[in-house]
Design a protein around this motif. Structure first.
Motif, PDB file in Angstrom:
ATOM      1  N   ILE A  46       0.846  -1.191   0.000  1.00 45.71           N
ATOM      2  CA  ILE A  46       0.000   0.000   0.000  1.00 45.71           C
ATOM      3  C   ILE A  46       0.884   1.244   0.000  1.00 45.71           C
ATOM      4  O   ILE A  46       1.586   1.515   0.967  1.00 45.71           O
ATOM      5  CB  ILE A  46      -0.962  -0.005   1.197  1.00 45.71           C
ATOM      6  CG1 ILE A  46      -1.843  -1.257   1.095  1.00 45.71           C
ATOM      7  CG2 ILE A  46      -1.817   1.277   1.216  1.00 45.71           C
ATOM      8  CD1 ILE A  46      -2.811  -1.446   2.218  1.00 45.71           C
ATOM      9  N   ASP A  47       0.856   1.959  -1.110  1.00 45.57           N
ATOM     10  CA  ASP A  47       1.690   3.136  -1.381  1.00 45.57           C
ATOM     11  C   ASP A  47       3.188   2.769  -1.373  1.00 45.57           C
ATOM     12  O   ASP A  47       3.578   1.735  -0.861  1.00 45.57           O
ATOM     13  CB  ASP A  47       1.398   4.286  -0.399  1.00 45.57           C
ATOM     14  CG  ASP A  47      -0.017   4.838  -0.575  1.00 45.57           C
ATOM     15  OD1 ASP A  47      -0.394   5.104  -1.731  1.00 45.57           O
ATOM     16  OD2 ASP A  47      -0.739   4.983   0.422  1.00 45.57           O
ATOM     17  N   THR A  48       3.987   3.664  -1.983  1.00 45.81           N
ATOM     18  CA  THR A  48       5.444   3.451  -1.961  1.00 45.81           C
ATOM     19  C   THR A  48       6.062   4.588  -1.151  1.00 45.81           C
ATOM     20  O   THR A  48       5.406   5.107  -0.244  1.00 45.81           O
ATOM     21  CB  THR A  48       6.043   3.378  -3.394  1.00 45.81           C
ATOM     22  OG1 THR A  48       5.977   4.663  -4.026  1.00 45.81           O
ATOM     23  CG2 THR A  48       5.329   2.349  -4.252  1.00 45.81           C
ATOM     24  N   VAL A  49       7.299   4.946  -1.423  1.00 42.52           N
ATOM     25  CA  VAL A  49       7.974   6.017  -0.671  1.00 42.52           C
ATOM     26  C   VAL A  49       8.637   6.983  -1.658  1.00 42.52           C
ATOM     27  O   VAL A  49       8.612   6.754  -2.875  1.00 42.52           O
ATOM     28  CB  VAL A  49       9.016   5.451   0.326  1.00 42.52           C
ATOM     29  CG1 VAL A  49       8.360   4.503   1.323  1.00 42.52           C
ATOM     30  CG2 VAL A  49      10.157   4.744  -0.399  1.00 42.52           C
ATOM     31  N   GLU A  50       9.225   8.024  -1.140  1.00 43.99           N
ATOM     32  CA  GLU A  50       9.912   9.045  -1.945  1.00 43.99           C
ATOM     33  C   GLU A  50      11.139   8.440  -2.643  1.00 43.99           C
ATOM     34  O   GLU A  50      11.752   7.497  -2.120  1.00 43.99           O
ATOM     35  CB  GLU A  50      10.332  10.164  -0.984  1.00 43.99           C
ATOM     36  CG  GLU A  50      11.176  11.289  -1.567  1.00 43.99           C
ATOM     37  CD  GLU A  50      10.434  12.214  -2.504  1.00 43.99           C
ATOM     38  OE1 GLU A  50      10.070  11.750  -3.603  1.00 43.99           O
ATOM     39  OE2 GLU A  50      10.245  13.389  -2.151  1.00 43.99           O
ATOM     40  N   CYS A  51      11.493   8.971  -3.812  1.00 47.14           N
ATOM     41  CA  CYS A  51      12.689   8.449  -4.474  1.00 47.14           C
ATOM     42  C   CYS A  51      13.930   8.805  -3.659  1.00 47.14           C
ATOM     43  O   CYS A  51      13.910   9.725  -2.845  1.00 47.14           O
ATOM     44  CB  CYS A  51      12.793   8.949  -5.908  1.00 47.14           C
ATOM     45  SG  CYS A  51      12.767  10.728  -6.040  1.00 47.14           S
TER      46      CYS A  51
END
Ligand SMILES: Cc1cc2nc3c(=O)[nH]c(=O)nc-3n(C[C@H](O)[C@H](O)[C@H](O)COP(=O)(O)O)c2cc1C
Ligand SMILES: [Fe+2]
Ligand SMILES: [Fe+2]
Length: 392
Positions: A46-51
């Motif tokens: 569920i959702d990813t994170v910032e690059c």
């Protein structure tokens, strides 16, 4: 990585290096980008994170579900602090399907070139079975973008809430809150809400009404701790802020080039202190390193019912950082506030009149004509004791 329950894992990251969130808002105690896995017969991210956190993120996922495929990636919110690694996930897990909604579809294509056939478009309230449990999807438009939705895992009473109930501040490895966590994060939560979501009080109210029927046991937002013990405190703070509800007290903000308006602000602060009126003071000109400036001032605008603004006259106008603050109030549709303005000028004062004009566009209760004074601040010229009386 942290296991939250038999099926739920935290796989997010802390960002203690970023200086300004959205290139605007200071992060003195960092921020976390939260991502979660629900591992059942199917595995859902569920959702990813910032690059910039690719390696840590993938290591977290592999630790949570070693050797398993990711079947679905739920995209609750497209802002790049959460969607940045969508393309990487598609590359790493070619079988993966993205679970999103009709509004997300063109954004996925536009940001990451995701083809339509990769996306399962969910309707409002639709569910997705994972085997022994299922997820359902509920739109919360404008909290914080138009495509934003939350994901509900009824079997675990868990709400994956996106930015809603989020806070600045990185989190410790326990991830889940304790009894004390709410008080530790309260200020950063108010700053997060006022800076990022504060414009959308109406949509937050609509979202809260929609969630009211759910028996929520765990709130997994995209920033800050996982809430289990402080859910009612967190929801009621969001409810209060989105209704623009405040307590009696003064948010005193000013900008000053040469210290004259600043001296008046300091004098007023001393008078407020003497009268026992709660207040917070913010220098918007950024004279002192470490100050939160507009970001901190907005937090305290959501706290106190009275806004007092000091600005020198600058080219027949308001000193630019103070004008930016006033525009930030207008953008957030701040309501139900009392207002007072003051400031130094040298040949023809304009700032106080213009501040009052801006305040009247927001229907603030203007507590007096304001105090426009020539050149230096002195006690004789500028009666801050009288101003403090007005602010009681
Ligand atoms: C770039 C600049 C523009 C200014 N424009 C005006 C003006 O239009 N009208 C005026 O009365 N004073 C003007 N002033 C004078 C300031 O308002 C005055 O110096 C005031 O005392 C500064 O307050 P501060 O010490 O709080 O910065 C200007 C000063 C500067 C540096
Ligand atoms: Fe967002
Ligand atoms: Fe976010």
């Amino acid at each position: 990585m942290k296991q939250l329950s038999e099926r739920i894992f935290y796989v997010g990251v802390n960002d203690d290096d970023k200086v300004l969130f959205e290139g605007l808002w200071p992060l003195p105690v960092g921020v976390s980008y939260n991502s979660y896995i629900v591992a059942d017969e199917k595995v859902v991210l569920i959702d990813t994170v910032e690059c910039g956190f690719e390696d840590e993120f993938i290591a977290n996922i592999e630790e949570a579900v070693p050797g398993r495929q990711i079947d679905y990636l739920v995209v609750n919110h497209m802002e790049p602090d959460h969607s940045s690694l969508v393309a990487l996930m598609l590359e790493k897990y070619p079988e993966l399907k993205i679970v999103a909604n009709a509004k997300t579809l063109p954004m996925l294509a536009g940001y990451y070139g995701v083809p339509e056939e990769k996306v399962m478009v969910m309707a409002e309230g639709e569910s997705l079975s994972l085997g022994s449990c299922s997820l359902s999807f509920h739109m919360i438009p404008m909290v914080h973008w138009p495509e934003t939705m939350v994901t509900w895992l009824a079997e675990e009473g868990t709400l994956f809430s996106g930015d809603a109930f989020g806070t600045f501040g990185s989190i410790d490895e326990d991830v889940v809150d304790t009894e004390d966590t709410f008080e530790q994060y309260r200020d950063e939560m108010m700053r997060y809400y006022s800076n990022i979501v504060g414009k959308y009080g109406g949509p937050v109210q609509t979202a809260l009404k929609k969630l009211a029927g759910l028996d929520i046991k765990r709130v997994c937002s995209t920033h800050g701790p996982v809430w289990e013990k402080n859910i009612s405190e967190v929801i009621s703070l969001y409810d209060k802020m989105s209704r623009y509800e405040t307590e009696r007290g003064v948010c005193l903000v000013y900008g000053s080039m040469y210290g004259n308006t600043a001296a008046a602000a300091d004098a007023l602060a001393m008078e407020l202190e003497a009268l026992g009126i709660p207040y917070a003071i913010h220098d918007l000109a950024g004279n002192n390193a470490g100050e939160l400036g507009v970001s901190g001032a907005l937090r305290d605008v959501f706290k106190y019912d009275t806004i007092v603004v000091g600005s020198p006259t600058y080219n027949n106008g308001i000193y630019p950082p103070v004008e930016t603050f006033m525009k930030a109030l207008q953008a957030r549709m701040i309501k139900n506030r009392r207002f007072y303005a003051f400031g130094s000028y040298t040949w023809a004062g304009a700032s106080v009149r213009l501040l009052n004009e801006m305040a009247s566009t927001m229907n603030f209760e203007i507590l007096g004509a304001g105090l426009s004074f020539p050149q230096a601040y002195t006690r004789e010229k500028v009666d801050m004791a009288a101003v403090a009386q007005l602010l009681r």
